[in-house]
Design a protein around this motif. Sequence first.
Motif, mmCIF file in Angstrom:
data_model
loop_
_atom_site.group_PDB
_atom_site.id
_atom_site.type_symbol
_atom_site.label_atom_id
_atom_site.label_comp_id
_atom_site.label_asym_id
_atom_site.label_seq_id
_atom_site.Cartn_x
_atom_site.Cartn_y
_atom_site.Cartn_z
ATOM 1 N N UNK A 1 30.372 36.857 37.364
ATOM 2 C CA UNK A 1 31.954 36.516 37.278
ATOM 3 C C UNK A 1 32.457 37.801 37.490
ATOM 4 N N UNK A 2 32.177 38.864 37.320
ATOM 5 C CA UNK A 2 32.900 40.190 37.227
ATOM 6 C C UNK A 2 31.859 41.233 37.304
ATOM 7 N N UNK A 3 32.159 42.573 37.813
ATOM 8 C CA UNK A 3 31.355 43.767 37.736
ATOM 9 C C UNK A 3 31.822 44.820 37.104
ATOM 10 N N UNK A 4 31.334 45.539 36.135
ATOM 11 C CA UNK A 4 31.898 46.763 35.282
ATOM 12 C C UNK A 4 32.398 47.711 36.777
ATOM 13 N N UNK A 5 33.543 48.135 36.368
ATOM 14 C CA UNK A 5 34.198 49.238 36.920
ATOM 15 C C UNK A 5 35.369 48.440 38.366
ATOM 16 N N UNK A 6 35.094 47.081 38.248
ATOM 17 C CA UNK A 6 35.931 46.467 39.319
ATOM 18 C C UNK A 6 37.237 46.263 38.806
ATOM 19 N N UNK A 7 38.116 45.756 39.560
ATOM 20 C CA UNK A 7 39.512 45.361 38.966
ATOM 21 C C UNK A 7 39.477 43.853 38.165
ATOM 22 N N UNK A 8 40.216 44.151 37.012
ATOM 23 C CA UNK A 8 40.171 43.057 36.107
ATOM 24 C C UNK A 8 41.565 42.394 36.233
ATOM 25 N N UNK A 9 41.679 41.017 37.132
ATOM 26 C CA UNK A 9 42.679 40.440 37.301
ATOM 27 C C UNK A 9 42.908 39.146 36.652
ATOM 28 N N UNK A 10 41.785 38.615 35.973
ATOM 29 C CA UNK A 10 41.688 37.194 35.445
ATOM 30 C C UNK A 10 40.818 37.363 34.167
ATOM 31 N N UNK A 11 40.755 36.090 33.455
ATOM 32 C CA UNK A 11 39.923 35.955 32.233
ATOM 33 C C UNK A 11 39.595 34.552 32.065
ATOM 34 N N UNK A 12 38.848 34.233 31.248
ATOM 35 C CA UNK A 12 38.367 32.734 31.108
ATOM 36 C C UNK A 12 38.330 32.529 29.459
ATOM 37 N N UNK A 13 38.225 31.308 29.339
ATOM 38 C CA UNK A 13 37.763 30.604 28.115
ATOM 39 C C UNK A 13 36.867 29.558 28.355
ATOM 40 N N UNK A 14 35.501 29.636 27.795
ATOM 41 C CA UNK A 14 34.538 28.948 28.133
ATOM 42 C C UNK A 14 34.500 27.545 27.542
ATOM 43 N N UNK A 15 34.236 26.509 28.394
ATOM 44 C CA UNK A 15 34.460 25.021 27.732
ATOM 45 C C UNK A 15 32.881 24.775 27.641
ATOM 46 N N UNK A 16 32.127 25.026 28.736
ATOM 47 C CA UNK A 16 30.776 24.532 28.219
ATOM 48 C C UNK A 16 29.650 25.671 28.906
ATOM 49 N N UNK A 17 28.683 25.658 28.602
ATOM 50 C CA UNK A 17 27.658 26.661 29.150
ATOM 51 C C UNK A 17 27.608 27.879 28.457
ATOM 52 N N UNK A 18 26.900 28.929 29.073
ATOM 53 C CA UNK A 18 26.825 30.255 28.482
ATOM 54 C C UNK A 18 27.185 31.322 29.616
ATOM 55 N N UNK A 19 27.586 32.409 29.055
ATOM 56 C CA UNK A 19 27.935 33.493 29.872
ATOM 57 C C UNK A 19 27.370 34.852 29.244
ATOM 58 N N UNK A 20 26.552 35.601 29.952
ATOM 59 C CA UNK A 20 25.843 36.881 29.274
ATOM 60 C C UNK A 20 26.931 38.179 29.748
ATOM 61 N N UNK A 21 27.162 38.876 28.637
ATOM 62 C CA UNK A 21 28.000 40.155 28.976
ATOM 63 C C UNK A 21 27.150 41.203 29.057
ATOM 64 N N UNK B 1 43.765 42.909 29.871
ATOM 65 C CA UNK B 1 44.905 43.325 28.998
ATOM 66 C C UNK B 1 45.489 44.706 28.743
ATOM 67 N N UNK B 2 44.628 45.628 29.363
ATOM 68 C CA UNK B 2 44.747 46.831 29.202
ATOM 69 C C UNK B 2 44.594 47.651 30.327
ATOM 70 N N UNK B 3 45.574 48.732 30.576
ATOM 71 C CA UNK B 3 45.532 49.616 31.817
ATOM 72 C C UNK B 3 44.264 50.544 31.587
ATOM 73 N N UNK B 4 43.655 50.788 32.659
ATOM 74 C CA UNK B 4 43.897 50.511 34.143
ATOM 75 C C UNK B 4 43.321 49.245 34.622
ATOM 76 N N UNK B 5 43.095 48.312 33.896
ATOM 77 C CA UNK B 5 42.873 46.781 34.318
ATOM 78 C C UNK B 5 41.454 46.849 35.205
ATOM 79 N N UNK B 6 40.607 47.569 34.460
ATOM 80 C CA UNK B 6 39.129 47.645 35.087
ATOM 81 C C UNK B 6 38.023 47.134 34.277
ATOM 82 N N UNK B 7 37.287 46.330 34.583
ATOM 83 C CA UNK B 7 36.133 45.621 33.597
ATOM 84 C C UNK B 7 35.413 46.896 33.104
ATOM 85 N N UNK B 8 35.237 46.601 31.930
ATOM 86 C CA UNK B 8 34.272 47.718 31.066
ATOM 87 C C UNK B 8 32.882 47.089 31.030
ATOM 88 N N UNK B 9 32.708 45.696 31.296
ATOM 89 C CA UNK B 9 31.195 45.191 31.148
ATOM 90 C C UNK B 9 31.192 44.420 32.599
#
Length: 152
Positions: free
Chosen positions: A34-54, A80-88
């Motif tokens: 879904x995303x890679x650590x250090x890349x631009x964070x421009x969206x987010x999700x709420x899980x309906x079904x299934x599992x996601x590993x951080x 939600x927090x500048x600089x809007x980069x994924x931490x995980x």
Amino acid sequence: MTSATTMTTVLPAQHRERLMALAREVSFEAGTRLFEEGRRADRFWIVRTGTVALDLHVPGRRRAVIETLGHGELIGWSWHYPPYLWQLGAEAMSPVRAYEFDAAPVRAMCEEDPEFGRAIAFWVGLVVAQRLHSSRVRLLDLYAPYGSGGLG
């Protein structure tokens, strides 16, 4: 994550409804990043079904899974927090159906409506605190000489 930090338990109904008006339904196959650590964070999700590993990049080792998320849980807080980069990083562990949100309109709503903004900030802050704790415990379990020592 505990149910105490899901959107339905933290956000008042009127704020949930406003947020959900911006949602779009998406699906991910098992193994999708879904995303890679250090890349631009421009969206987010709420899980309906299934599992996601951080996960967390650990130099010289494979990614360390910090936490597994399921139904009702927030995937991503870095939007939600500048600089809007994924931490995980995040990967679908099974087929996933989720609600996806474009971060910019949500942040704009937070600025336009301080009450909505405080509710979102409180919710996301709870998630950040819980993820920080999970990360600490998991990394101690993996790499400390005696593990986390059962610290809860």
